[in-house]
Write a protein that holds these residues in place. Structure first.
Motif, PDB file in Angstrom:
ATOM      1  N   ASN A  25      -3.608 -10.491   1.092  1.00 53.55           N
ATOM      2  CA  ASN A  25      -2.488  -9.679   1.551  1.00 53.55           C
ATOM      3  C   ASN A  25      -2.562  -9.458   3.062  1.00 53.55           C
ATOM      4  OD1 ASN A  25      -0.171  -7.760   0.731  1.00 53.55           O
ATOM      5  ND2 ASN A  25      -1.471  -6.457   1.974  1.00 53.55           N
ATOM      6  N   THR A  26      -3.773  -9.299   3.588  1.00 53.14           N
ATOM      7  CA  THR A  26      -3.941  -9.116   5.029  1.00 53.14           C
ATOM      8  C   THR A  26      -3.495 -10.366   5.789  1.00 53.14           C
ATOM      9  OG1 THR A  26      -5.834  -7.659   4.587  1.00 53.14           O
ATOM     10  CG2 THR A  26      -5.568  -8.476   6.840  1.00 53.14           C
ATOM     11  N   LEU A  78       0.146 -10.324   5.934  1.00 55.64           N
ATOM     12  CA  LEU A  78       0.650  -9.387   6.933  1.00 55.64           C
ATOM     13  C   LEU A  78       0.712 -10.012   8.325  1.00 55.64           C
ATOM     14  CD1 LEU A  78      -1.022  -5.986   5.961  1.00 55.64           C
ATOM     15  CD2 LEU A  78       1.420  -6.503   5.991  1.00 55.64           C
ATOM     16  N   THR A  89       4.445  -6.525   0.253  1.00 57.45           N
ATOM     17  CA  THR A  89       3.019  -6.214   0.357  1.00 57.45           C
ATOM     18  C   THR A  89       2.667  -4.917  -0.368  1.00 57.45           C
ATOM     19  OG1 THR A  89       3.224  -5.008   2.472  1.00 57.45           O
ATOM     20  CG2 THR A  89       2.832  -7.383   2.583  1.00 57.45           C
TER      21      THR A  89
END
Length: 241
Positions: free
Chosen positions: A178-179, A182, A212
Protein backbone atom coordinates in the motif's frame (compact mmCIF):
# COMPACT_ATOMS: atom_id res chain seq x y z
CA UNK A 1 8.54 24.11 -16.60
CA UNK A 2 5.77 22.01 -15.08
CA UNK A 3 2.74 23.90 -13.73
CA UNK A 4 2.47 24.64 -10.03
CA UNK A 5 -0.12 22.12 -8.70
CA UNK A 6 -1.39 24.65 -6.16
CA UNK A 7 -2.39 27.04 -8.97
CA UNK A 8 -4.56 24.51 -10.84
CA UNK A 9 -8.19 25.05 -9.84
CA UNK A 10 -11.56 23.84 -11.10
CA UNK A 11 -14.31 26.25 -12.06
CA UNK A 12 -16.94 26.89 -9.41
CA UNK A 13 -20.55 25.80 -9.79
CA UNK A 14 -23.60 27.66 -8.54
CA UNK A 15 -26.72 26.20 -6.97
CA UNK A 16 -28.99 29.20 -6.88
CA UNK A 17 -26.93 31.86 -5.13
CA UNK A 18 -24.69 29.29 -3.45
CA UNK A 19 -21.18 29.03 -4.93
CA UNK A 20 -19.29 25.75 -4.53
CA UNK A 21 -15.63 26.00 -5.40
CA UNK A 22 -13.74 23.06 -6.93
CA UNK A 23 -16.83 20.83 -6.65
CA UNK A 24 -15.35 17.57 -7.92
CA UNK A 25 -12.32 17.98 -5.68
CA UNK A 26 -14.63 18.51 -2.72
CA UNK A 27 -16.65 15.40 -3.65
CA UNK A 28 -13.57 13.21 -4.05
CA UNK A 29 -12.28 14.45 -0.68
CA UNK A 30 -15.61 13.39 0.82
CA UNK A 31 -15.18 9.99 -0.87
CA UNK A 32 -11.94 9.50 1.03
CA UNK A 33 -13.70 10.56 4.23
CA UNK A 34 -16.53 8.08 3.62
CA UNK A 35 -14.11 5.19 3.01
CA UNK A 36 -12.07 6.09 6.09
CA UNK A 37 -15.20 6.37 8.26
CA UNK A 38 -16.36 2.96 6.99
CA UNK A 39 -12.95 1.49 7.87
CA UNK A 40 -13.10 3.06 11.35
CA UNK A 41 -16.45 1.44 12.01
CA UNK A 42 -15.47 -1.98 10.64
CA UNK A 43 -12.22 -2.13 12.60
CA UNK A 44 -14.18 -1.87 15.84
CA UNK A 45 -14.21 -5.68 15.70
CA UNK A 46 -10.50 -5.66 16.69
CA UNK A 47 -10.51 -2.57 18.91
CA UNK A 48 -10.34 -4.68 22.07
CA UNK A 49 -7.08 -6.31 20.98
CA UNK A 50 -4.78 -3.48 22.00
CA UNK A 51 -3.11 -0.21 21.09
CA UNK A 52 -2.07 -1.37 17.62
CA UNK A 53 -5.72 -1.37 16.61
CA UNK A 54 -6.72 1.59 18.79
CA UNK A 55 -4.25 3.81 16.95
CA UNK A 56 -5.20 2.28 13.60
CA UNK A 57 -8.83 3.22 14.27
CA UNK A 58 -7.76 6.74 15.26
CA UNK A 59 -5.95 6.96 11.92
CA UNK A 60 -9.16 6.14 10.04
CA UNK A 61 -11.32 8.47 12.12
CA UNK A 62 -8.93 11.43 11.90
CA UNK A 63 -8.46 10.82 8.17
CA UNK A 64 -12.23 10.91 7.75
CA UNK A 65 -12.53 14.17 9.70
CA UNK A 66 -9.46 15.79 8.14
CA UNK A 67 -10.36 15.06 4.52
CA UNK A 68 -13.98 16.09 5.05
CA UNK A 69 -12.78 19.39 6.49
CA UNK A 70 -10.25 19.74 3.68
CA UNK A 71 -12.92 19.17 1.05
CA UNK A 72 -15.46 21.54 2.55
CA UNK A 73 -13.27 24.26 4.10
CA UNK A 74 -10.20 23.94 1.87
CA UNK A 75 -11.94 23.58 -1.49
CA UNK A 76 -15.71 23.96 -1.55
CA UNK A 77 -16.07 27.16 0.47
CA UNK A 78 -12.56 28.50 0.93
CA UNK A 79 -13.49 31.54 -1.18
CA UNK A 80 -15.76 32.67 1.66
CA UNK A 81 -13.33 31.89 4.48
CA UNK A 82 -10.00 33.07 5.77
CA UNK A 83 -7.25 30.83 4.29
CA UNK A 84 -6.21 29.93 7.84
CA UNK A 85 -9.25 27.66 7.97
CA UNK A 86 -7.26 25.23 5.84
CA UNK A 87 -5.02 24.63 8.83
CA UNK A 88 -7.77 22.73 10.61
CA UNK A 89 -7.92 20.05 7.93
CA UNK A 90 -4.12 20.03 7.60
CA UNK A 91 -3.59 19.49 11.32
CA UNK A 92 -6.22 16.78 11.72
CA UNK A 93 -4.69 14.91 8.78
CA UNK A 94 -1.23 15.22 10.32
CA UNK A 95 -2.46 13.70 13.58
CA UNK A 96 -3.94 10.85 11.52
CA UNK A 97 -0.47 10.06 10.18
CA UNK A 98 0.94 10.13 13.72
CA UNK A 99 -1.69 7.58 14.73
CA UNK A 100 -0.72 5.07 12.04
CA UNK A 101 2.97 5.67 12.81
CA UNK A 102 2.36 4.76 16.44
CA UNK A 103 0.36 1.70 15.43
CA UNK A 104 3.32 0.51 13.31
CA UNK A 105 5.86 1.16 16.08
CA UNK A 106 3.80 -0.63 18.74
CA UNK A 107 3.20 -3.54 16.37
CA UNK A 108 6.98 -3.99 16.06
CA UNK A 109 7.84 -3.49 19.76
CA UNK A 110 7.87 -7.21 20.68
CA UNK A 111 10.55 -7.74 18.02
CA UNK A 112 12.86 -4.76 18.55
CA UNK A 113 14.93 -3.16 21.27
CA UNK A 114 12.42 -1.28 23.48
CA UNK A 115 14.73 1.75 23.53
CA UNK A 116 14.50 2.03 19.74
CA UNK A 117 10.72 1.88 19.89
CA UNK A 118 10.53 4.53 22.60
CA UNK A 119 13.00 6.76 20.73
CA UNK A 120 10.86 6.65 17.60
CA UNK A 121 7.74 7.44 19.62
CA UNK A 122 9.48 10.61 20.87
CA UNK A 123 10.84 11.50 17.41
CA UNK A 124 7.33 10.87 16.10
CA UNK A 125 5.97 13.61 18.38
CA UNK A 126 8.80 16.10 17.77
CA UNK A 127 8.55 15.77 14.00
CA UNK A 128 4.82 16.49 14.21
CA UNK A 129 5.38 19.70 16.20
CA UNK A 130 8.04 20.95 13.77
CA UNK A 131 5.89 20.28 10.70
CA UNK A 132 2.85 21.89 12.34
CA UNK A 133 4.86 25.04 13.00
CA UNK A 134 6.14 25.27 9.42
CA UNK A 135 2.65 24.56 8.07
CA UNK A 136 1.21 27.39 10.18
CA UNK A 137 3.93 29.85 9.15
CA UNK A 138 3.77 29.20 5.41
CA UNK A 139 0.20 27.89 5.16
CA UNK A 140 1.30 25.48 2.45
CA UNK A 141 0.27 21.88 1.87
CA UNK A 142 3.82 20.82 0.99
CA UNK A 143 4.70 20.57 4.68
CA UNK A 144 1.77 18.22 5.19
CA UNK A 145 3.19 16.16 2.32
CA UNK A 146 6.62 16.09 3.96
CA UNK A 147 5.00 14.86 7.16
CA UNK A 148 3.05 12.17 5.29
CA UNK A 149 6.20 11.16 3.40
CA UNK A 150 8.23 10.76 6.57
CA UNK A 151 5.39 8.99 8.37
CA UNK A 152 4.61 6.42 5.69
CA UNK A 153 7.95 5.94 3.90
CA UNK A 154 10.22 5.95 6.96
CA UNK A 155 8.16 4.93 9.98
CA UNK A 156 5.21 2.87 8.71
CA UNK A 157 7.11 1.21 5.85
CA UNK A 158 10.26 0.71 7.93
CA UNK A 159 8.64 -0.92 10.95
CA UNK A 160 6.25 -3.08 8.95
CA UNK A 161 9.11 -4.19 6.67
CA UNK A 162 11.03 -5.32 9.77
CA UNK A 163 7.99 -7.16 11.12
CA UNK A 164 7.35 -8.83 7.77
CA UNK A 165 10.95 -9.98 7.39
CA UNK A 166 10.86 -11.45 10.89
CA UNK A 167 7.39 -13.01 10.89
CA UNK A 168 5.86 -12.92 7.38
CA UNK A 169 2.93 -11.01 8.88
CA UNK A 170 0.21 -10.91 6.20
CA UNK A 171 -1.06 -7.52 7.34
CA UNK A 172 2.39 -5.94 7.26
CA UNK A 173 2.89 -7.23 3.72
CA UNK A 174 -0.29 -5.49 2.55
CA UNK A 175 0.80 -2.26 4.24
CA UNK A 176 4.16 -2.43 2.44
CA UNK A 177 2.45 -2.73 -0.95
CA UNK A 178 0.00 0.00 0.00
CA UNK A 179 2.90 2.36 0.74
CA UNK A 180 4.29 1.72 -2.75
CA UNK A 181 0.82 2.43 -4.11
CA UNK A 182 0.83 5.76 -2.25
CA UNK A 183 3.97 6.80 -4.12
CA UNK A 184 1.92 6.73 -7.32
CA UNK A 185 -0.55 9.08 -5.63
CA UNK A 186 2.26 11.48 -4.66
CA UNK A 187 3.50 11.52 -8.26
CA UNK A 188 0.02 12.26 -9.61
CA UNK A 189 -0.47 15.07 -7.12
CA UNK A 190 2.89 16.77 -7.69
CA UNK A 191 3.31 16.22 -11.41
CA UNK A 192 -0.16 17.23 -12.52
CA UNK A 193 -1.98 14.67 -14.62
CA UNK A 194 -4.97 16.67 -15.83
CA UNK A 195 -7.63 14.48 -17.41
CA UNK A 196 -10.15 17.32 -17.73
CA UNK A 197 -10.80 20.66 -16.09
CA UNK A 198 -13.55 18.90 -14.11
CA UNK A 199 -11.25 16.04 -13.10
CA UNK A 200 -7.78 17.28 -12.32
CA UNK A 201 -4.73 15.82 -10.57
CA UNK A 202 -6.25 16.30 -7.11
CA UNK A 203 -9.36 14.33 -8.02
CA UNK A 204 -7.26 11.59 -9.62
CA UNK A 205 -5.07 11.35 -6.50
CA UNK A 206 -8.12 11.37 -4.23
CA UNK A 207 -9.54 8.29 -5.97
CA UNK A 208 -6.29 6.45 -5.24
CA UNK A 209 -6.36 7.66 -1.63
CA UNK A 210 -9.93 6.42 -1.14
CA UNK A 211 -8.86 2.99 -2.36
CA UNK A 212 -5.92 2.94 0.07
CA UNK A 213 -8.34 3.31 3.00
CA UNK A 214 -10.01 0.02 2.10
CA UNK A 215 -6.64 -1.65 1.46
CA UNK A 216 -5.43 -0.52 4.89
CA UNK A 217 -8.61 -1.86 6.47
CA UNK A 218 -7.87 -5.26 4.97
CA UNK A 219 -4.29 -5.00 6.24
CA UNK A 220 -5.49 -4.15 9.75
CA UNK A 221 -7.67 -7.25 9.89
CA UNK A 222 -4.68 -9.42 8.92
CA UNK A 223 -2.11 -7.89 11.28
CA UNK A 224 -0.60 -10.46 13.62
CA UNK A 225 -1.30 -13.42 11.34
CA UNK A 226 0.64 -15.49 8.85
CA UNK A 227 -0.50 -16.02 5.28
CA UNK A 228 -2.28 -19.25 6.26
CA UNK A 229 -4.29 -17.41 8.93
CA UNK A 230 -2.48 -18.74 12.01
CA UNK A 231 -1.46 -16.21 14.71
CA UNK A 232 2.15 -15.10 14.92
CA UNK A 233 3.31 -15.90 18.48
CA UNK A 234 5.58 -12.84 18.84
CA UNK A 235 3.00 -10.31 17.73
CA UNK A 236 -0.26 -12.24 17.83
CA UNK A 237 -3.49 -10.64 18.94
CA UNK A 238 -3.33 -12.33 22.36
CA UNK A 239 -0.07 -10.51 23.18
CA UNK A 240 -0.96 -6.97 22.11
CA UNK A 241 0.15 -4.13 24.38
Amino acid sequence: MRPDPTEILQPSIFIGNLEIGEPVTMITDLMIAACAFYAWRKLKARAHEGKVFTFFRWFFLLTAIGTAMGGILGHGFLYALNPNWKLLGFYVGMFAVVAIERSAIIHALPLINPKIGKAFLVINALELVVMMIFTAIYLHFKFVEYHVGYGFLIVVFGFHLYVYLKTKDAGSKIILWNTVFLLVTVFIFNYPIIIHEWFNHRDFAHIFMAITQIVLLRAAFKLGYKKDGTPIPETGATQRL
